[in-house]
Design an enzyme around this catalytic site. Structure first.
Site: not given
Ligand code: CTP
Length: 400
Positions: A209, A289
């Site tokens: 955030n 990944k």
């Protein structure tokens, strides 16, 4: 009556030693009695004459010369001082102090110090980041020695990096503030959380955030400026803090923040959860990944533990627990609900509808609500000033 404070300044060999001359002057001008101990290497950078002229005292630099005076000078100097600062503190000096080595006047004296001791390291960035120097610094900090972190910038070795000794004004400021607050709240301890938590999706991605950490850092500083020792558990942020009463613990995920907070909770009197903690985390983080595929991707999330609630559940009688409520609608109602549901002493309401308040801005406007639902409105101003106001109100509830 002598109201002067005694400061002992140690100087080790490093180019930043020239800045220590200004530091001596700042203390002399500010009603301090200043005595200086320098290593032989320090005297390759600054002269005894400048040190003695500025400090108005003899320079101490040779352990054997001191012995010839038939005084155990390193002990009496250590006792004379109200506070000791070594600036610059070389890697060698830090290493010797961490290992208990005493092979010259300064290192011998440092082992005899039982007053507040500050070190202002200065060295090349690679040296500063070396695991061995970092291990020594952590060891010294864990034993109550205050480190005034070096700054980033152009270094004498013609490189850019972190390693420049903090400016004399900054060192002076930190020490004088520390000295003026060693009384009333010196026994109080606080835990403050700051910044965002990051929840890993795969090896390179996370859910996060926009929290900058500024509100939490400002609260930690406001507490420290009142003489309170603070453990600052922070998520990822570019912010720095230099106050000697703040011990910074860096974490990334909610689980790490939870573990850090719970390991510290029993030892503190005030807990402020200013961190923007993720409410959800991926069910399972992929350790590689993720490859891109030509189809929709769904990430399953599970709720995180509410750190604040679990801390409140184990609250000790004397503790004050403060939570934040970041709201976009029915702000006051939601904030009061959080206050009671999480059994807090205070909730700080941040409304995202207020201009200049909330995430990613340097200012804030909050309402501080206590357990009886009494409300103090803190108007829009810098987060630093908002933090001062919040801390002022919290301290009214502290029983000394
Ligand atoms: N908090 C926490 N642990 C979490 C989530 C939040 O400790 N997993 C803390 C925050 O640090 C803050 C307070 O709880 O002090 C309120 O956070 P906020 O996100 O406003 O509220 P939530 O309780 O998460 O509820 P909601 O997201 O529904 O508003």
């Amino acid at each position: 009556m002598n109201i002067k404070k005694n400061i002992l300044i140690g100087i080790t060999g490093g180019i930043a030693a020239y800045k220590t001359l200004s530091l001596i002057r700042l203390f002399v001008k500010s009603e301090y009695d200043v005595k200086v101990v320098a290593t032989q290497n320090a005297l390759k950078f600054v002269t005894p004459l400048s040190i003695e002229t500025l400090s108005n005292h003899n320079l101490y630099s040779d352990a054997f010369a001191l012995a010839l005076e038939r005084k155990v000078e390193h002990i009496s100097l250590a006792q004379w001082a109200d506070v000791v600062i070594v600036a610059p503190a070389s890697a060698n000096c830090i290493g010797k102090l961490a290992s208990g080595i005493a092979d010259d006047a300064l290192s011998t004296l440092l082992l005899a110090v039982n007053k507040p001791l500050f070190l202002a390291p200065s060295m090349n960035e690679n040296m500063y980041n070396h695991f061995s120097v970092q291990k020594n610094i952590s060891n010294l900090q864990a034993n109550g020695i205050h480190i005034i972190e070096p700054e980033s910038g152009f270094l004498a070795c013609n490189t850019e990096g972190k390693g420049r000794m903090a400016e004399p004004e900054m060192i002076f400021d930190i020490i004088t503030k520390f000295q003026s607050h060693t009384s009333k709240y010196a026994k109080i301890k606080a835990l403050v959380t700051a910044g965002p938590t990051y929840e890993p999706i795969d090896a390179v991605r996370f859910i996060g955030n926009y929290s900058s950490g500024l509100m939490g850092f400002s609260l930690a500083e406001a507490l420290a400026e009142n003489g309170i020792s603070v453990d600052l558990v922070t998520g990822t942020t570019h912010l720095k803090t230099n106050h000697p009463l703040i011990r910074r613990i860096d974490v990334k995920t909610t689980a790490e923040m939870y573990a850090a907070c719970h390991s510290l909770a029993d030892s503190v009197d005030i807990i402020i959860m200013a961190a923007a903690v993720a409410d959800y985390t991926p069910l399972q983080a992929v350790d590689k990944k993720l490859k891109k595929e030509d189809k929709r991707l769904t990430i399953d999330l599970k709720p995180t533990v509410d750190i604040l609630k679990t801390l409140a559940d184990r609250k000790k009688k004397h503790q004050i627990i403060v939570g934040f409520a970041l709201e976009t609608d029915h702000e006051m109602e939601n904030a009061k609900q959080k206050l009671h549901k999480k059994k807090l002493d205070f909730v700080v309401l941040n409304s995202l509808n207020d201009e200049g308040a909330g995430f990613g801005v340097a200012t804030n406007k909050v309402s501080l609500i206590d357990a009886n639902e009494s409300i103090v409105e803190i108007p829009l101003q810098s987060k630093k000033l908002v933090a001062n106001e919040i801390v002022k109100h919290l301290l009214l509830k502290i029983k000394l």
